[in-house]
Each structure stands twice: as structure tokens, then as C-alpha cells.
Write a protein that holds these residues in place. Structure first.
Motif, mmCIF file in Angstrom:
data_model
loop_
_atom_site.group_PDB
_atom_site.id
_atom_site.type_symbol
_atom_site.label_atom_id
_atom_site.label_comp_id
_atom_site.label_asym_id
_atom_site.label_seq_id
_atom_site.Cartn_x
_atom_site.Cartn_y
_atom_site.Cartn_z
ATOM 1 N N LEU A 256 14.394 -4.445 88.360
ATOM 2 C CA LEU A 256 14.020 -4.922 87.033
ATOM 3 C C LEU A 256 15.160 -5.798 86.497
ATOM 4 O O LEU A 256 16.334 -5.443 86.632
ATOM 5 C CB LEU A 256 13.845 -3.684 86.143
ATOM 6 C CG LEU A 256 13.475 -3.862 84.678
ATOM 7 C CD1 LEU A 256 12.101 -4.487 84.522
ATOM 8 C CD2 LEU A 256 13.497 -2.503 83.968
ATOM 9 N N ASP B 219 18.030 -8.210 86.324
ATOM 10 C CA ASP B 219 18.984 -8.702 87.318
ATOM 11 C C ASP B 219 19.520 -7.518 88.142
ATOM 12 O O ASP B 219 19.796 -6.459 87.576
ATOM 13 C CB ASP B 219 20.157 -9.402 86.602
ATOM 14 C CG ASP B 219 21.151 -9.940 87.610
ATOM 15 O OD1 ASP B 219 20.940 -11.046 88.121
ATOM 16 O OD2 ASP B 219 22.139 -9.228 87.907
ATOM 17 N N PHE C 80 23.206 -2.788 85.471
ATOM 18 C CA PHE C 80 22.683 -1.413 85.380
ATOM 19 C C PHE C 80 21.500 -1.187 86.336
ATOM 20 O O PHE C 80 20.396 -0.841 85.889
ATOM 21 C CB PHE C 80 22.209 -1.099 83.947
ATOM 22 C CG PHE C 80 23.303 -1.028 82.930
ATOM 23 C CD1 PHE C 80 24.329 -0.108 83.041
ATOM 24 C CD2 PHE C 80 23.311 -1.874 81.821
ATOM 25 C CE1 PHE C 80 25.344 -0.030 82.080
ATOM 26 C CE2 PHE C 80 24.318 -1.809 80.865
ATOM 27 C CZ PHE C 80 25.334 -0.887 80.992
ATOM 28 N N SER C 81 21.747 -1.386 87.626
ATOM 29 C CA SER C 81 20.620 -1.282 88.553
ATOM 30 C C SER C 81 20.873 -0.271 89.676
ATOM 31 O O SER C 81 21.985 -0.173 90.189
ATOM 32 C CB SER C 81 20.380 -2.675 89.140
ATOM 33 O OG SER C 81 19.760 -2.584 90.388
ATOM 34 N N PRO D 225 18.250 -11.313 83.333
ATOM 35 C CA PRO D 225 18.520 -10.013 82.694
ATOM 36 C C PRO D 225 17.700 -9.860 81.413
ATOM 37 O O PRO D 225 17.406 -10.863 80.743
ATOM 38 C CB PRO D 225 20.020 -10.078 82.352
ATOM 39 C CG PRO D 225 20.557 -11.277 83.046
ATOM 40 C CD PRO D 225 19.410 -12.206 83.277
ATOM 41 N N SER D 226 17.371 -8.634 81.073
ATOM 42 C CA SER D 226 16.521 -8.385 79.893
ATOM 43 C C SER D 226 17.117 -9.008 78.637
ATOM 44 O O SER D 226 16.401 -9.611 77.829
ATOM 45 C CB SER D 226 16.333 -6.884 79.684
ATOM 46 O OG SER D 226 17.572 -6.213 79.717
ATOM 47 N N SER E 268 11.271 -4.438 72.317
ATOM 48 C CA SER E 268 10.783 -3.488 73.320
ATOM 49 C C SER E 268 9.768 -4.183 74.225
ATOM 50 O O SER E 268 9.025 -5.053 73.775
ATOM 51 C CB SER E 268 10.111 -2.289 72.637
ATOM 52 O OG SER E 268 11.008 -1.702 71.729
ATOM 53 N N ASN E 269 9.774 -3.775 75.488
ATOM 54 C CA ASN E 269 8.809 -4.285 76.472
ATOM 55 C C ASN E 269 8.775 -5.814 76.512
ATOM 56 O O ASN E 269 7.707 -6.444 76.465
ATOM 57 C CB ASN E 269 7.413 -3.699 76.206
ATOM 58 C CG ASN E 269 7.454 -2.189 76.208
ATOM 59 O OD1 ASN E 269 8.186 -1.575 76.982
ATOM 60 N ND2 ASN E 269 6.698 -1.560 75.326
ATOM 61 N N ILE E 270 9.959 -6.389 76.614
ATOM 62 C CA ILE E 270 10.111 -7.847 76.613
ATOM 63 C C ILE E 270 9.260 -8.475 77.724
ATOM 64 O O ILE E 270 9.303 -8.028 78.883
ATOM 65 C CB ILE E 270 11.595 -8.235 76.857
ATOM 66 C CG1 ILE E 270 12.483 -7.681 75.743
ATOM 67 C CG2 ILE E 270 11.765 -9.752 76.973
ATOM 68 C CD1 ILE E 270 13.973 -7.724 76.052
ATOM 69 N N MET F 2 6.172 -8.413 78.200
ATOM 70 C CA MET F 2 4.977 -7.662 78.617
ATOM 71 C C MET F 2 3.902 -7.787 77.524
ATOM 72 O O MET F 2 4.189 -8.229 76.405
ATOM 73 C CB MET F 2 5.338 -6.193 78.850
ATOM 74 C CG MET F 2 6.362 -6.039 79.956
ATOM 75 S SD MET F 2 6.926 -4.352 80.148
ATOM 76 C CE MET F 2 7.997 -4.543 81.582
ATOM 77 N N LEU G 68 12.013 0.893 77.487
ATOM 78 C CA LEU G 68 12.369 -0.512 77.698
ATOM 79 C C LEU G 68 12.631 -1.169 76.348
ATOM 80 O O LEU G 68 11.781 -1.872 75.792
ATOM 81 C CB LEU G 68 11.250 -1.255 78.429
ATOM 82 C CG LEU G 68 11.052 -0.936 79.900
ATOM 83 C CD1 LEU G 68 9.970 -1.827 80.497
ATOM 84 C CD2 LEU G 68 12.342 -1.069 80.703
ATOM 85 N N SER G 69 13.787 -0.894 75.785
ATOM 86 C CA SER G 69 14.166 -1.477 74.494
ATOM 87 C C SER G 69 15.603 -1.954 74.562
ATOM 88 O O SER G 69 16.484 -1.234 75.050
ATOM 89 C CB SER G 69 14.056 -0.443 73.371
ATOM 90 O OG SER G 69 12.717 -0.061 73.173
HETATM 91 C C1 LIG Z 1 18.147 0.529 84.207
HETATM 92 S S1 LIG Z 1 18.435 -0.722 82.998
HETATM 93 C C2 LIG Z 1 17.930 -2.140 83.887
HETATM 94 C C3 LIG Z 1 18.593 -3.402 83.391
HETATM 95 C C4 LIG Z 1 18.143 -4.634 84.165
HETATM 96 N N1 LIG Z 1 18.711 -4.642 85.506
HETATM 97 C C5 LIG Z 1 18.459 -5.954 83.458
HETATM 98 O O1 LIG Z 1 19.008 -6.869 84.074
HETATM 99 O O2 LIG Z 1 18.098 -6.086 82.294
HETATM 100 C C6 LIG Z 1 17.098 -0.427 81.896
HETATM 101 C C7 LIG Z 1 17.344 -1.026 80.510
HETATM 102 O O3 LIG Z 1 17.224 -2.448 80.596
HETATM 103 C C8 LIG Z 1 16.631 -2.942 79.403
HETATM 104 N N2 LIG Z 1 15.336 -3.562 79.751
HETATM 105 C C9 LIG Z 1 14.900 -3.848 80.984
HETATM 106 N N3 LIG Z 1 13.701 -4.441 80.937
HETATM 107 C C10 LIG Z 1 13.367 -4.532 79.624
HETATM 108 C C11 LIG Z 1 12.236 -5.027 78.921
HETATM 109 N N4 LIG Z 1 11.182 -5.564 79.558
HETATM 110 N N5 LIG Z 1 12.239 -4.946 77.559
HETATM 111 C C12 LIG Z 1 13.284 -4.429 76.891
HETATM 112 N N6 LIG Z 1 14.373 -3.938 77.502
HETATM 113 C C13 LIG Z 1 14.410 -3.977 78.849
HETATM 114 C C14 LIG Z 1 16.463 -1.742 78.461
HETATM 115 O O4 LIG Z 1 17.623 -1.653 77.665
HETATM 116 C C15 LIG Z 1 16.356 -0.606 79.449
HETATM 117 O O5 LIG Z 1 16.661 0.644 78.850
#
Ligand SMILES: C[S@@+](CC[C@H](N)C(=O)[O-])C[C@H]1O[C@@H](n2cnc3c(N)ncnc32)[C@H](O)[C@@H]1O
Length: 240
Positions: free
Chosen positions: A104, A106, A110-111, A134-135, A205-207, A209, A228-229
């Protein structure tokens, strides 16, 4: 003897299936095996769902178990699982298979991919990482607000980190990205209010989507927040 295959980590972005690179698209088409890291076996990962429409039906896709347990509290259990996953990937590489691990956003932010990568690097196996969006970069694009300008700094912290660390980042930087907000959102709301920052943030949240949600209301931060926030705090920005 066959040459070893390569372990590829590919970023699929935060939600919009069109937000992947051409190279990631090509690797998904060419992979011998696609790994979908899941928190619950049998439940497709978010990363898989994002690129599902790009994966040929005939492709071998395997779920790999990455339980959602606390890194600080249960590190040993997690390390045993990462090593077992690395063993399974090594066995596929040894058969000459190219393995594409979906992440998810990059792969280097945090992967779970990065933990397995370390084991395979230590074993001298072929690896390659392909950046994704990245998100928090897509958050800025969605709301049309820059993360940083001029001489400003940007801090990035996750709410799974210690409260002291979160406060230190809040105090040091002009702009702060908060990830994994749901892990300690009530505390974050309190700290924003203490610093007079309750009107200086946006929470998305849910960027990318269908159910993307944007709020600037501190009361929303005190209630239930989706996993996902991500939050962007900007101290010197003229919010409209
Ligand atoms: C395990 S980390 C993954 C980060 C990811 N590798 C990135 O590059 O954004 C999960 C966190 O990423 C963020 N995140 C990832 N996808 C998201 C999305 N679609 N909408 C909002 N936040 C998102 C949120 O803060 C979520 O709690």
C-alpha cells in the motif's frame, strides 16, 4: 541450476488504481508469483484490492500472513513470522521465480515489505524496490495544499509511536504528517487543542477510494477514526 528470481517490492499507491507506475504495471503482468500481504488469512489485502483489476486472471497470487500485532509488545513473534515469510519467498526465488510483493502506498514508508526485504538482503538474494505514491503525498494532492514550501520543515510520525515522540514532532515542525491516526486519535485531539492547533489540520480517510472522507472538525478526531486515515497539520498556512 536455474538462476535465482528477484524479489520485487512494488508500491500501489493509497487507493486510486490508476496511481501506479508503468514499471509496477509491467512487473505485475510479468511476475511468476504475486504476494498479497494480509493481516487476516483469507481476507484480501488492501494493496491487492487496489490493483486487482490489473492482475491477469491466470496469475498465481498467494496470501502471506502479517498479523496486526504490536511491534513493541510482540517483536519476537513478529520477527518469527517475517523470517518464515522470507523463507517461503527464498524458496520461490530458488526455483527461478520472480516474486512481486504488493504494498500500500510506497514500499519504504511503514511497510511490511521492508521487514522481509532485510532478511533477503542479508542472504544476498536479488531484490528490487519500485516506488509508489505515499498516502500523505496523495493527501496533499487531493486537497490541493502543499506539504512544504520555502524553508519549512516536514515531520512524519505515526500514532503507534510513543506519546513523547509524537509531542516532540508536533513541537519541532511547521508541517506534520500523522499516520496511523486511529491508533491514538483521542490523545492527538487533546494535544492539538493544547497547542491551539485545532483549526490547523486536515484529516483524510480512505484517500483515493470511493468512500474518501475529508474533515477539519476536531470533534471528528475524538470519535471513531478509520484505520486508513492520515492527517496533515500546517501551522503557518492560511486555511480557507
Ligand atoms: C502500514 S501504513 C502504510 C503506509 C504506506 N506504505 C504509505 O506509503 O502511505 C498504514 C497507514 O498509511 C496511511 N494510509 C495508507 N493508505 C491510506 C489511504 N488510502 N487513506 C488514508 N491513509 C492511508 C494511514 O495513516 C494508515 O494508517
Amino acid at each position: 541450476m536455474k538462476d535465482y528470481g528477484t524479489y520485487y517490492g512494488v508500491g500501489v499507491g493509497p487507493g486510486d488504481p490508476e496511481l501506479i507506475t508503468l514499471k509496477t504495471y509491467r512487473l505485475i503482468q510479468e511476475a511468476d508469483v504475486i504476494v498479497s500481504p494480509t493481516k487476516k488469512m483469507g481476507k484480501p489485502s488492501i494493496a491487492y484490492r487496489i490493483v486487482e483489476s490489473h492482475i491477469p486472471e491466470s496469475k498465481t497470487v498467494i496470501d502471506m500472513d502479517f498479523p496486526m500485532i504490536s511491534l513493541s509488545a510482540e517483536r519476537e513473534k513478529l520477527e518469527a513470522q517475517w523470517e518464515a515469510n522470507a523463507d517461503a519467498i527464498e524458496a520461490m526465488l530458488a526455483e527461478g521465480k520472480d516474486v512481486v510483493f504488493l504494498t500500500l502506498g510506497d514500499p519504504m514508508v511503514f511497510s511490511t515489505y521492508s521487514y522481509v526485504l532485510r532478511y533477503l538482503q542479508q542472504r544476498g538474494l536479488p531484490t528490487d524496490t519500485l516506488s509508489g505514491v505515499p498516502s500523505f503525498c496523495n493527501l496533499a494532492a487531493q486537497i490541493g495544499i502543499p506539504l512544504t514550501q520555502g524553508e519549512e520543515s516536514l515531520g512524519v510520525v505515526a500514532m503507534t509511536q510513543s506519546e513523547e515522540e509524537v509531542c516532540a514532532i508536533l513541537d519541532v515542525h511547521k508541517n506534520v504528517v500523522i499516520m496511523k491516526v486511529s491508533a491514538n486519535n483521542a490523545f492527538l485531539a487533546e494535544e492539538l487543542e493544547k497547542r491551539g492547533l485545532e483549526k490547523s489540520f486536515v484529516l483524510v480517510s480512505n484517500i483515493g477510494m470511493a468512500d474518501q472522507r475529508i474533515t477539519r472538525d476536531i470533534e471528528d478526531l475524538k470519535g471513531k477514526v478509520p484505520y486508513l486515515s492520515t492527517m496533515l497539520i500546517k501551522k503557518d498556512y492560511q486555511w480557507l
